[in-house]
Design a protein around this motif. Structure first.
Motif, mmCIF file in Angstrom:
data_model
loop_
_atom_site.group_PDB
_atom_site.id
_atom_site.type_symbol
_atom_site.label_atom_id
_atom_site.label_comp_id
_atom_site.label_asym_id
_atom_site.label_seq_id
_atom_site.Cartn_x
_atom_site.Cartn_y
_atom_site.Cartn_z
ATOM 1 N N MET A 295 71.760 69.190 81.698
ATOM 2 C CA MET A 295 72.024 69.201 80.315
ATOM 3 C C MET A 295 70.785 68.243 80.265
ATOM 4 O O MET A 295 69.400 68.185 80.057
ATOM 5 N N SER A 296 69.853 68.109 81.461
ATOM 6 C CA SER A 296 68.792 66.787 81.579
ATOM 7 C C SER A 296 67.521 67.594 81.724
ATOM 8 O O SER A 296 66.384 67.369 81.360
ATOM 9 N N TYR B 130 66.876 70.211 80.537
ATOM 10 C CA TYR B 130 66.470 71.275 79.138
ATOM 11 C C TYR B 130 66.461 70.083 78.914
ATOM 12 O O TYR B 130 65.227 70.373 77.144
ATOM 13 N N ALA B 131 67.048 69.054 78.370
ATOM 14 C CA ALA B 131 66.436 67.992 77.223
ATOM 15 C C ALA B 131 64.746 67.040 77.490
ATOM 16 O O ALA B 131 63.574 67.384 77.314
ATOM 17 N N THR C 188 70.058 60.024 80.053
ATOM 18 C CA THR C 188 70.999 61.015 80.362
ATOM 19 C C THR C 188 71.990 59.960 80.976
ATOM 20 O O THR C 188 71.326 59.323 81.429
ATOM 21 N N PRO D 293 77.148 64.132 79.554
ATOM 22 C CA PRO D 293 77.278 65.855 79.502
ATOM 23 C C PRO D 293 78.536 66.424 79.615
ATOM 24 O O PRO D 293 79.098 66.993 78.745
ATOM 25 N N HIS E 290 80.403 66.312 76.438
ATOM 26 C CA HIS E 290 80.527 67.525 75.988
ATOM 27 C C HIS E 290 80.730 69.386 76.271
ATOM 28 O O HIS E 290 81.655 69.751 75.319
#
Length: 398
Positions: A177-178, A180-181, A200, A205, A208
């Motif tokens: 997720m990190s 991607y962000a 984050t 995550p 999610h």
């Protein structure tokens, strides 16, 4: 891919000042696609260097999470170390850190301070519980996130305790997720011309990934309970043992697949039952379905079952260990396992880049390097000469 193939993140510089797995894992993913990742470690080294299985004193976790990174040592709690970090930030695109909130500010390395040096900097800040709220200052690790996210509560057998995963699931989810962000922030920078903070919290995550559990509780007051290898959404879905002792996983998430499985195992009459028409209805009759499917599989060897499922266009897969993975032709066709020529361990097998780009694929160029292996190169790029580096070593700054 050969040496002339362009890596898509070539020209992006990442400073990885985080430790262990979530923050460093995000930097690893960026490095896999060509970012110049400079790993900043305390002179005593990242704890990941001593984590898990080791060969000749070398951690295989470090070899994986440290791959595609240049490594330098730097004590960021020292004035000299902070000065060098600021010099590195001037030409950096991303800085990754996962210290307790407030630590980098105390060192004069907070985002507002660094943005004055480099307004285009994207700062990825990973913490256990985020940068606001009553728990923001607590130490946080993946285990705590796996507990607080609800994952452990719904994992395990109905009559057993909440169950934690035997690997860094929350860290891995946070890393993906990190990364991607961070790429979203870099893309936004192309429009705004400015960087920003990517925040984050480990507890989010993995939450999610758990699906609509929050919505189900809010709408229906439903809290998902432990169901072992079964699913609360459809059936049959389980791990079944074959006659030869091997285990197979069966999934029937699609209605058509569920019907094919029933015909295959000799129980087509169940398809006509009103409850069979939906996944939730089948889940309510899981004992009956598991008895039929499990009994049929238990009377046959695994290869026979897999061949029959394949012919019936139903979904089945063997339960693999690492030994099975490296011998499997499907993983071989995908190139999932690569061998890296490591100067310390020789040919080293590890997972390849976890996604394939047709035009600009990523690449594992090297495994995690020795502590401070690139001090001279990286600090030399800043104009720090050999005599100054020697003095910094003597003082314990690098």
């Amino acid at each position: 891919m050969d040496a002339t193939t362009p890596l898509p993140l070539r020209g992006v510089r990442v400073l990885d000042a985080a430790t262990l797995f979530a923050g460093p894992g995000a930097a690893t993913l960026l490095g896999d696609f060509g970012a110049d990742v400079i790993k900043i470690e305390h002179p005593t080294g990242d704890p990941a260097r001593h984590h898990g299985v080791q060969v000749h004193g070398e951690s295989l976790w470090w070899k994986l999470v440290g791959r595609n990174k240049r490594t330098v040592t730097l004590d960021l709690s020292r004035t000299e170390g902070q000065k060098i970090c600021r010099a590195l930030v001037r030409d950096a695109d991303v800085l990754v850190e996962n210290f307790r909130p407030g630590t980098f500010e105390r060192w004069g390395l907070g985002y507002e301070q660094l943005a004055r040096i480099n307004p285009k900097l994207v700062m990825l800040r990973v913490s256990g519980f985020g940068r606001v709220g009553p728990m923001r200052h607590r130490a946080g690790f993946g285990t705590l996130a796996e507990a607080m996210s609800g994952f452990a509560h719904c994992t395990g057998t109905p009559d057993g305790p909440p169950t934690l995963p035997p690997f860094g699931l929350a860290d891995g989810a946070a890393a993906v997720m990190s990364a991607y962000a961070t790429m979203v922030a870099l893309h936004a920078r192309g429009t705004t011309g400015r960087g920003q903070v990517v925040d984050t919290a480990l507890i989010e995550p993995i939450l999610h990934l758990l699906g609509p559990q929050i919505s189900a509780y809010q709408q229906l007051g439903v809290v998902q309970q432990r169901s072992g290898n079964r699913s609360v959404n459809n059936a049959p879905r389980n791990i079944y043992r074959c006659r030869d002792g091997r285990w197979l996983a069966v999934s029937t998430s699609a209605q058509s697949i569920a019907e094919r499985v029933m015909r295959l195992v000799g129980s087509p009459h169940l398809i006509e039952e009103p409850w069979f028409a939906s996944g939730s209805g089948r889940a309510e009759h899981v004992e009956e379905l598991d008895a039929v499917v499990g009994g049929w599989i238990a009377a046959r060897d695994a290869d026979e079952v897999i061949a029959a499922f394949d012919k019936a266009e139903a979904a089945v897969a063997p339960v693999y260990s690492a030994a099975d993975i490296v011998a499997d032709p499907q993983f071989a066709a995908l190139g999932t396992v690569v061998h890296v020529d490591d100067p310390e361990l020789g040919p080293l097998a590890m997972q390849s880049v976890p996604a394939r780009l047709s035009g600009t694929p990523g690449q594992v160029r090297w495994a995690g390097r020795p502590l401070g292996a690139d001090n001279d190169e990286v600090l030399g790029e800043l104009g720090i000469g050999a005599e100054q580096r020697t003095e910094l070593r003597r003082k314990g700054v690098i």
